[in-house]
Design an enzyme around this catalytic site. Structure first.
Site, PDB file in Angstrom:
ATOM      1  N   VAL A  28       0.863  -1.208   0.000  1.00  0.00           N
ATOM      2  CA  VAL A  28       0.000   0.000   0.000  1.00  0.00           C
ATOM      3  C   VAL A  28       0.883   1.236   0.000  1.00  0.00           C
ATOM      4  O   VAL A  28       1.850   1.313   0.749  1.00  0.00           O
ATOM      5  CB  VAL A  28      -0.937   0.048   1.231  1.00  0.00           C
ATOM      6  CG1 VAL A  28      -1.783   1.305   1.219  1.00  0.00           C
ATOM      7  CG2 VAL A  28      -1.822  -1.187   1.239  1.00  0.00           C
TER       8      VAL A  28
ATOM      9  N   LYS B 264      -3.711   1.012  -3.106  1.00  0.00           N
ATOM     10  CA  LYS B 264      -3.402  -0.406  -2.926  1.00  0.00           C
ATOM     11  C   LYS B 264      -3.139  -1.027  -4.290  1.00  0.00           C
ATOM     12  O   LYS B 264      -4.022  -1.097  -5.142  1.00  0.00           O
ATOM     13  CB  LYS B 264      -4.557  -1.111  -2.217  1.00  0.00           C
ATOM     14  CG  LYS B 264      -4.281  -2.580  -1.934  1.00  0.00           C
ATOM     15  CD  LYS B 264      -5.269  -3.177  -0.961  1.00  0.00           C
ATOM     16  CE  LYS B 264      -6.639  -3.312  -1.568  1.00  0.00           C
ATOM     17  NZ  LYS B 264      -7.570  -4.013  -0.660  1.00  0.00           N
TER      18      LYS B 264
ATOM     19  N   ASP C 209     -12.714 -11.418   6.943  1.00  0.00           N
ATOM     20  CA  ASP C 209     -11.325 -11.190   7.395  1.00  0.00           C
ATOM     21  C   ASP C 209     -11.274 -10.029   8.389  1.00  0.00           C
ATOM     22  O   ASP C 209     -10.425  -9.146   8.296  1.00  0.00           O
ATOM     23  CB  ASP C 209     -10.436 -10.903   6.190  1.00  0.00           C
ATOM     24  CG  ASP C 209      -8.949 -10.992   6.531  1.00  0.00           C
ATOM     25  OD1 ASP C 209      -8.613 -11.618   7.559  1.00  0.00           O
ATOM     26  OD2 ASP C 209      -8.126 -10.431   5.781  1.00  0.00           O
TER      27      ASP C 209
END
Length: 838
Positions: free
Chosen positions: A567, A582, A692
């Site tokens: 990033v 990103k 996640d």
């Protein structure tokens, strides 16, 4: 012994042969330096020499008998007609005999590069015919005798590289014939007598590396018109450089470095013969725009070879007139100043540059370094050193920059803002010994062509975004002594080939994604020379590394994360927005699928607690490779993990203060995350499961508001109904961080919003205990959930089961008040206050 090299006169009217006399003189000299010693071998050697003399009509050796000590036999001081005495490059370790002053006709005395000790005899000041006195590079102590001011014929005095103290005698102003004055590398202090600067015959002054202070006379260039070499480096001179210095037009070497000079550097337009100009390590300049105009006055210095202006206060831009400086310029140092702007393209005119250093300035540049490092520099085939660290250079490192010179042996571009990949042309630098590209924003794989740099000894690539495996071709880099790959995204096994690098003294592989067994030979035997911390999947190695000893490959798969990107921080010029960009690592398996999943997930979602996507890029890079990236709103306070588990980070050579969150801040962030999950699960057009959720995926803006981010693993639940029993979606390919991911996913269960609920429950416990789900302090397979249960014997487990296994929709995260209820029921507030101090 090689003591005797020249004799210009001999006693006349004598049957004493010239050869015998020279030998006698040499041994007489030898005897002089034997005073104070009582060695029978020396006495016998002298008597043996006497026995070889067949004629001594003058009776020179009549005293050589047992009636007096052999150290009292006639010495060199009796050679009244001696004119030249040369003793250079020997190992004489005695004092200078004071009776040398009896050699009244002595013109030249050379005793350089010996081990002479003691003080310089004051009586040598009586040698009125002495023209050259050279006794440098010895171990002499004491002071410079003021009697030397009486050496009226003296033309050259060299007593440098000794241990002399005191000051330069005022009497030296009387040496009207003096040409060379060299007293460097002693311990002299005080000031140079003003009368000394009136000796118009002087051509060389070298007082460097002492403790001499004071101002330079304003008229120095006028009173010393014959001056060719002026060395005052590494002293304590103050004030400004006199404007008159330019009048000393015969100057070849001007070295004023290592002092405390201030002000503006005057015009040097008359120094047409100067070869070296050094003002490094002073306080010259004031950071202004016109500090460097004096460089333009050097355009007529056609023999200039060495230009050193580094370590001062020079500001402004580098003037274009540097392109007019002599093409003989070989060394150009301007590092450690405040020089700004682009590097002029005319620097390419300096065709014989071997070493240029511009680091630690404020240079800037645009993409491809056009206007900052000009392509014409690639024609400088004599360049040996190229240093530009710690500036504001940006853009890519173009192949033209890398292809500067086949003879380049040192390249330092560290501490800038370079992006892109390292060009494969790096392999063309066959003579490269030192490479430092650390602390930039470079990404991609390290070119295998680097293995062609077989002379490489130092390689630093830390704090970039390099990824992939260390190339096996590096086996040819067996001369490496220092290798730093820390703080990147390298993965795979640590190459065992590094074990066989016999010269490797320092290896830093920390904070990457290396896995597997750590080698145990070579540099890996030394824990103090090898750093491997921050690689969570390493095992074995020497005991000092304190790594786990895994028994099978399955245990190596505990961490299920996949490195799909790096990033970057950037600015969209059109809107002046700071963004986080990103860039997907398309070389990593599943990256394209992840990009598609994230775009699909983020396409129709809008919420104050979700990271905002500004734009998406899918195309090709400048090398024709696939390129995919997403630009997000920049979050100024990083991620939640950095706040929960702060570690000191070295930024601008100072440690950042450890971050701390208050209890209220933790509660507010927990509410922000709960609100985001509620939106994703129940208020989107199609429900979304994040899959996640963990602290590192919760970003904090400038106001410490939490934003859920990173949707690479997100799943869209098509045709879902509110009843959890009918949720339809496969768990195949689901990945996440061990400790946060629902255990049922590992058993093949369907993707469900309750998986996010489980992750959120763990995140809550971590936020209010300060411990990670799998913490080093846990033992006997204990995890965070069980740890809280054991510590307080509360209802943590029942709460989790209630909301995780419930057949009804888990609404607890919709009602933010229930978060406080969870904390209260598990006694976390009380536990937190006792175990985690903020």
């Amino acid at each position: 012994m090689g003591l005797c090299s020249h004799l210009s006169s001999a006693p006349p009217s004598s049957s004493f042969s010239m050869h015998a006399f020279i030998l006698l003189w040499c041994f007489g000299l030898f005897l002089t330096f034997m005073v104070g010693r009582n060695n029978e071998t020396d006495r016998l050697a002298l008597l043996d020499f006497k026995g070889k003399i067949s004629k001594d009509l003058l009776g020179v050796m009549s005293s050589w008998n047992d009636s007096i000590h052999f150290c009292q036999w006639k010495e060199i001081g009796r050679l009244h007609r001696l004119r030249v005495l040369q003793l250079n490059n020997n190992t004489i370790n005695e004092t200078i005999p004071s009776n040398l002053s009896s050699c009244a006709n002595l013109i030249l005395f050379h005793a350089t590069i010996n081990n002479l000790v003691g003080e310089i005899p004051t009586k040598l000041g009586t040698l009125s015919k002495l023209q050259i006195l050279a006794i440098h590079k010895n171990s002499l102590t004491g002071i410079i005798p003021s009697s030397f001011g009486n050496l009226s014929s003296l033309k050259g005095l060299s007593i440098a590289y000794n241990n002399l103290g005191g000051s330069i005698p005022d009497s030296f102003g009387q040496l009207t014939k003096l040409k060379v004055f060299a007293v460097a590398s002693n311990r002299l202090f005080g000031t140079i007598p003003l009368s000394f600067f009136n000796i118009s015959s002087i051509t060389k002054i070298d007082v460097g590396v002492n403790q001499i202070r004071g101002h330079l006379p304003l008229d120095i260039g006028i009173t010393l018109p014959s001056l060719e070499i002026f060395f005052i480096s590494n002293n304590q001179f103050i004030g400004s450089i006199p404007i008159s210095i330019s009048s000393a037009s015969n100057l070849h070497i001007l070295n004023l470095s290592g002092n405390k000079l201030t002000g503006k550097v005057p015009s040097l337009e008359k120094l047409n013969s100067v070869r070296l100009f050094s003002i490094t390590e002073n306080q010259l300049g004031n950071g202004g725009a016109n500090d460097l105009t004096f460089l333009c006055s050097l355009s007529n210095a056609t023999n200039l070879r060495d230009l050193e202006i580094n370590t001062n206060n020079f500001g402004g831009e580098l003037p274009k007139c540097i392109g007019n400086i002599s093409t003989t310029l070989t060394f150009f140092y301007l590092n450690k100043n405040k020089i700004s702007g682009n590097i002029p393209s005319v620097i390419g005119n300096l065709i014989n540059l071997e070493d240029i250093e511009m680091w630690n300035n404020k240079f800037s540049g645009d993409n491809n370094l056009q206007g900052s490092i000009h392509s014409s520099l690639s024609q400088r085939q004599n360049l040996i050193t190229f240093h530009l660290p710690r500036n504001n250079l940006s853009g890519i490192i173009s192949s033209q920059v890398i292809d500067l010179s086949f003879s380049l042996n040192s390249l330092d571009l560290s501490g800038n803002q370079f992006t892109g990949v390292l060009p494969m042309e790096i392999g063309n630098l066959k003579n490269l010994e030192d490479l430092d590209i650390s602390e930039n924003m470079l990404f991609g794989k390290i070119p295998a062509s680097l293995a062609s740099c077989v002379k490489l000894e130092f390689s630093a690539m830390r704090r970039n975004f390099f990824q992939g495996f260390v190339p096996s071709s590096w086996e040819s880099l067996r001369g490496l002594e220092h290798l730093d790959l820390s703080n990147n995204n390298f993965s795979g096994m640590i190459p065992k080939l590094l074990e066989s690098f016999d010269f490797l003294k320092l290896l830093n592989l920390s904070y990457n994604h290396f896995e597997g067994e750590v080698p145990t030979n070579g540099v890996f035997k030394n824990a103090s020379a090898t750093s491997i911390k921050g690689n969570g999947k390493l095992c074995r190695g020497i005991p000092k590394f304190q790594l786990p000893n895994y028994n099978n490959k399955k245990s190596m798969k505990r961490k299920l994360t996949l490195t799909l990107m790096s990033v970057y921080k950037g600015i969209l010029d059109q809107y002046k927005h700071t963004v986080a960009i990103k860039v997907l690592n398309l070389g990593c398996h599943g990256a394209s699928k992840s990009f598609k999943a994230e775009c699909e997930a983020l396409r129709n979602i809008r919420h104050r607690n979700l990271v905002k996507v500004l734009t998406v890029c899918s195309g090709f890079d400048y090398q024709g490779h696939d390129f995919k990236a997403l630009a997000y709103k920049f979050m100024g306070n990083g991620n939640l993990d950095e706040w929960l588990h702060p570690t000191p980070r070295k930024i601008n050579e100072a440690f950042e203060k450890q971050r701390k969150l208050s209890l209220l801040q933790r509660l507010n962030i927990a509410i922000d995350v709960a609100s985001a999950l509620d939106y994703l699960h129940h208020h989107c057009e199609t429900p979304i499961v994040h899959c996640d959720l963990k602290p590192s995926n919760v970003l904090l803006d400038d106001e410490m508001i939490g934003h859920v981010s990173y949707f690479e693993l997100a799943r869209i639940l098509h045709d879902i109904v509110h009843d959890s029993s009918t949720n339809q979606s496969s768990s195949i390919g689901v990945k996440g961080m061990v400790g946060y991911t629902s255990p049922e996913y590992g058993m093949g269960n369907k993707v469900s919003i309750y998986g996010d609920v489980y992750s959120y429950d763990i995140l809550l416990l971590e936020m209010f205990t300060g411990k990670k789900p799998i913490d080093n302090s846990f033992h006997d397979c204990l995890n965070l959930h069980d740890f809280v249960m054991q510590r307080r014997h509360v209802e943590a487990e029942s709460i989790t089961h209630k909301y995780y296994n419930s057949s009804t929709k888990p609404k607890f995260y919709k009602n933010t008040r229930l978060i406080g209820k969870i904390i209260e029921k598990t006694s976390l507030a009380n536990f937190y206050s006792k175990t985690h101090v903020t």
